[in-house]
Design an enzyme around this catalytic site. Structure first.
Site, PDB file in Angstrom:
ATOM      1  N   CYS A  87     -60.235  29.872 -17.127  1.00 48.71           N
ATOM      2  CA  CYS A  87     -60.409  29.748 -15.680  1.00 48.71           C
ATOM      3  C   CYS A  87     -60.367  31.134 -15.025  1.00 48.71           C
ATOM      4  CB  CYS A  87     -59.389  28.772 -15.090  1.00 48.71           C
ATOM      5  SG  CYS A  87     -59.850  28.201 -13.421  1.00 48.71           S
ATOM      6  N   HIS A 197     -61.194  24.192 -18.167  1.00 50.15           N
ATOM      7  CA  HIS A 197     -59.851  24.103 -18.749  1.00 50.15           C
ATOM      8  C   HIS A 197     -59.911  23.288 -20.040  1.00 50.15           C
ATOM      9  CE1 HIS A 197     -57.390  25.690 -15.398  1.00 50.15           C
ATOM     10  NE2 HIS A 197     -58.394  25.266 -14.654  1.00 50.15           N
ATOM     11  N   GLU A 199     -57.579  22.858 -22.088  1.00 49.29           N
ATOM     12  CA  GLU A 199     -56.298  22.150 -22.232  1.00 49.29           C
ATOM     13  C   GLU A 199     -56.251  20.863 -21.427  1.00 49.29           C
ATOM     14  OE1 GLU A 199     -55.553  24.599 -18.513  1.00 49.29           O
ATOM     15  OE2 GLU A 199     -56.832  24.665 -20.296  1.00 49.29           O
TER      16      GLU A 199
END
Length: 216
Positions: A87, A197, A199
């Protein structure tokens, strides 16, 4: 989904501007030995360094400099040691960011400017597909129609680095579109980065992190 080989040590760099706990959980899920720290020696000696980022470009750069992060990233890359940005952690790798008319110098690992995303709806928040180049290591094993989670109002709309030496491998650039095309990921030797992202991107994001861990 495959599982990365255990024992690879990854430091999630904690400079005050990132979802470090989410990153820690996602990396642990794919088999990494994860530590959250801003300690210079630990960050330098880890197999991989992950640099998250949330918030304003200028604030992230200030936080990174206060934690000596720019030195750590530069020295790791000088030695060919892997770094991954996520990001705003990707955005600060470019030469500059412009927010609300204010220009801030980035790390200048790549030329280019992070600027306002021109789209009917901003921020770009939610799931989107990407267009990865053929032979991408980062997206290996990921379906072409996989979706990734984005949250951002700024992006790099132009890739400016030109590689003229035929002996050098050009960076692999992945694109996405929200109103206009923008850089969604970059693979450049030891330096990888994503605007989205991983994750927060479910199994597809986990596969990307697995792919990164397996290169360490």
């Amino acid at each position: 989904m495959t599982t990365a080989t255990p024992q690879k040590k990854v430091v999630v760099f904690d400079y005050g501007f990132g979802n470090v706990r989410s990153a820690e959980r996602a990396l642990a899920r794919v088999g990494a030995d994860v530590e959250i720290t801003r300690d210079y020696d630990r960050a330098m000696n880890a197999d991989g360094l992950l640099v998250p980022g949330v918030g304003a470009f200028s604030a992230c750069m200030d936080g990174l400099r206060q934690a000596r992060g720019e030195w750590i990233i530069d020295r790791r890359l000088s030695g060919g040691r892997p770094v991954m940005g996520i990001c705003v952690g990707m955005q600060i790798l470019f030469a500059r960011g412009i927010e609300h008319g204010v220009e801030t110098e980035g790390l200048d690992e790549w030329p280019g400017t992070v600027g306002p995303l021109k789209a009917p709806v901003v921020p770009h928040m939610g799931w989107n597909t990407v267009e990865a180049p053929a032979g991408s290591e980062l997206f290996a094993g990921v379906d072409d129609d996989a979706r990734f989670y984005f949250v951002h109002s700024y992006a790099v709309r132009e890739w400016e680095l030109e590689v003229t030496n035929p002996a050098m491998r050009a960076p692999q650039v992945t694109w996405a579109t929200h109103g206009e095309p923008f850089v969604a990921a970059v693979e450049n030797g030891a330096l990888w980065a994503t605007q989205f992202h991983p994750e927060k991107s479910g199994d597809a994001g986990a596969q990307l992190l697995t792919n990164w861990i397996e290169t360490l």
